[in-house]
Design an enzyme around this catalytic site. Structure first.
Site, short mmCIF file in Angstrom:
data_model
loop_
_atom_site.label_atom_id
_atom_site.label_comp_id
_atom_site.label_asym_id
_atom_site.label_seq_id
_atom_site.Cartn_x
_atom_site.Cartn_y
_atom_site.Cartn_z
CE LYS A 1 -6.50 -7.39 -1.62
NZ LYS A 1 -7.11 -7.10 -0.33
CE LYS B 1 -13.68 -2.31 0.67
NZ LYS B 1 -12.50 -2.48 1.55
CE LYS C 1 -4.44 -1.65 1.39
NZ LYS C 1 -5.61 -1.54 2.23
N1 AQP Z 1 -9.85 -10.19 -3.29
C1 AQP Z 1 -10.24 -10.70 -2.14
N2 AQP Z 1 -10.52 -12.02 -2.03
C2 AQP Z 1 -10.94 -12.56 -0.85
N3 AQP Z 1 -11.14 -11.81 0.27
C3 AQP Z 1 -10.89 -10.49 0.19
N4 AQP Z 1 -10.98 -9.50 1.08
C4 AQP Z 1 -10.61 -8.32 0.51
N5 AQP Z 1 -10.28 -8.53 -0.76
C5 AQP Z 1 -10.43 -9.86 -1.00
C6 AQP Z 1 -11.43 -9.69 2.45
O1 AQP Z 1 -12.47 -8.75 2.71
C7 AQP Z 1 -12.39 -8.36 4.08
C8 AQP Z 1 -12.49 -6.88 4.16
O2 AQP Z 1 -11.35 -6.31 3.54
P1 AQP Z 1 -11.05 -4.79 3.81
O3 AQP Z 1 -12.00 -3.95 3.10
O4 AQP Z 1 -11.00 -4.51 5.24
O5 AQP Z 1 -9.58 -4.55 3.32
P2 AQP Z 1 -8.74 -5.12 2.15
O6 AQP Z 1 -8.39 -6.52 2.42
O7 AQP Z 1 -7.59 -4.20 1.99
O8 AQP Z 1 -9.76 -5.06 0.92
P3 AQP Z 1 -9.68 -4.30 -0.42
O9 AQP Z 1 -10.93 -4.52 -1.13
O10 AQP Z 1 -8.44 -4.67 -1.14
O11 AQP Z 1 -9.65 -2.79 0.01
P4 AQP Z 1 -8.62 -1.65 -0.29
O12 AQP Z 1 -8.50 -1.59 -1.77
O13 AQP Z 1 -9.24 -0.44 0.32
O14 AQP Z 1 -7.35 -2.07 0.38
C9 AQP Z 1 -11.10 -8.92 4.66
O15 AQP Z 1 -11.42 -10.06 5.44
C10 AQP Z 1 -10.32 -9.32 3.45
O16 AQP Z 1 -9.49 -10.43 3.70
#
Ligand code: AQP
Length: 344
Positions: free
Chosen positions: A195, A198, A112
């Site tokens: 991955k 968002k 990040k």
């Molecule tokens: N691609 C993914 N596949 C499976 N699980 C996922 N999670 C996130 N992306 C995937 C799971 O969703 C939960 C919430 O995630 P989060 O929003 O707290 O943070 P993150 O993991 O950083 O998700 P994003 O979507 O990638 O957000 P940004 O882009 O803001 O960093 C967690 O349990 C995560 O494992």
């Protein structure tokens, strides 16, 4: 006693299929036999700049997704993190327990912060300490997450062990990650080695929970593939439980779409591979579109309905925060006593 489950989702943008299959759908399944706390982690969100109005809307959107997916706000506790001050207070204690060397190993910070590491917020750096506080403030024992959060949970365990050792007490539990389902790491539709996220600038990289049926169809039809026909069960190893890493490396997009199909249809990957072996992507994608619209459409519609009623969603969050606070406060008080903080 029922086991206590805690998990959180950041209100940082459009919720996607990865958040649903990796986390939220499992939250729903756990509520029957566990005491569950599901948190919209707004303190985590601001480790990266958030536009305030958008943050408020995103917070309601995550709460709406929890409800629309089937979390029952009477049995489970749904709330937003900043309404329960124990999270931030215990995080400070954990900033003092956790070690710089531990945080330096966290791959999510490296991803990040990227090349602009010197410019990243200190909050982003200590994010895993706050995550440990989120969980341990309730003495939660089990944490359902996607595969990407495994390393942070290991740090939570290390923090609990060090706190217990430092004070010679068996106070914080050693948490267990719950990583299950056929899609614990959903990959981007544009690049099967990244991955689904968002924060990916391309909306075509993910299926949002609020996407219309047309948008879902377009994104799946445009999803990156390869020229070969679909693989069969021979691509799996370990008695059909794992994808052969060499084959997955060669065809990441194919295995990603097949895993999504398996997860959405609630079948094992081996049976989905058996069903589509030798098929062309075009016919498989049609089936995946129909299945995705069938499974995600009702959730998206319910989310839209709930987001049009912010008073209701705010009421759920307020009630949840009160109940969460009731659990957290005595645990925090006890931790203060262990640390030697005086209270009047
Ligand atoms: N691609 C993914 N596949 C499976 N699980 C996922 N999670 C996130 N992306 C995937 C799971 O969703 C939960 C919430 O995630 P989060 O929003 O707290 O943070 P993150 O993991 O950083 O998700 P994003 O979507 O990638 O957000 P940004 O882009 O803001 O960093 C967690 O349990 C995560 O494992």
């Amino acid at each position: 006693m029922k086991r206590r489950v805690f998990s959180g989702v950041q209100p940082t943008g459009d919720l996607h299929l990865g958040n649903y299959l990796g986390a939220i759908r499992n939250f729903v399944r756990l509520q029957n036999d566990s005491e569950c706390l599901y948190c919209v982690v707004d303190l985590h969100a601001v480790t990266v700049w958030q536009e305030p109005m958008k943050l408020a809307a995103n917070t309601r959107e995550v709460a709406a997704a929890f409800l629309a997916a089937g979390i029952n706000p009477t049995n489970s506790i749904i709330f937003n993190q900043s309404q329960v001050s124990a999270h931030a207070e215990l995080a400070w204690v954990f900033n003092c327990v956790s070690r710089v060397g531990w945080l330096n190993r966290m791959t999510q910070f490296k991803e990040k912060a990227g090349k602009r590491r010197e410019n990243a917020s200190t909050g982003l750096y200590v994010y895993p300490n706050l995550m440990a506080a989120d969980i341990l403030t309730y003495k939660a024992t089990h944490v359902p997450v996607g595969e990407d959060q495994k390393q942070h949970l290991e740090l939570t365990r290390d923090i609990a062990i060090k706190f217990n050792n430092d004070f010679g007490i068996d106070f914080f539990p050693i948490v267990e990650p719950l990583i299950f389902g056929e899609a614990t790491r959903v990959m981007s539709l544009r690049d099967g080695t990244n991955k689904m996220s968002k924060s990916d600038p391309s909306d075509y990289s993910r299926i949002n929970l609020t996407d219309s049926p047309d948008a879902i169809a377009q994104k799946i039809r445009k999803a990156k593939t390869d020229p070969e026909a679909l693989p069969g069960p021979a691509a799996l190893i370990n008695e059909g439980k794992e994808i052969d890493p060499d084959q997955e490396k060669a065809r990441p997009e194919a295995f990603n779409l097949l895993s999504i199909y398996a997860a959405l249809s609630e079948q094992s990957l081996v049976s989905v591979l058996g069903q589509f072996e030798g098929a062309q992507f075009s016919s498989f994608k049609n089936k995946l579109v129909d299945l995705s619209v069938e499974k995600l459409g009702p959730i998206g519609n319910e989310m839209q309905r709930l987001m049009a009623d912010p008073g209701y969603v705010d009421g759920v969050l307020k009630d949840g925060a009160m109940r969460a606070n009731t659990i957290a406060e005595p645990i925090l008080k006890e931790a203060h006593k262990i640390l030697g903080f005086l209270s009047t």
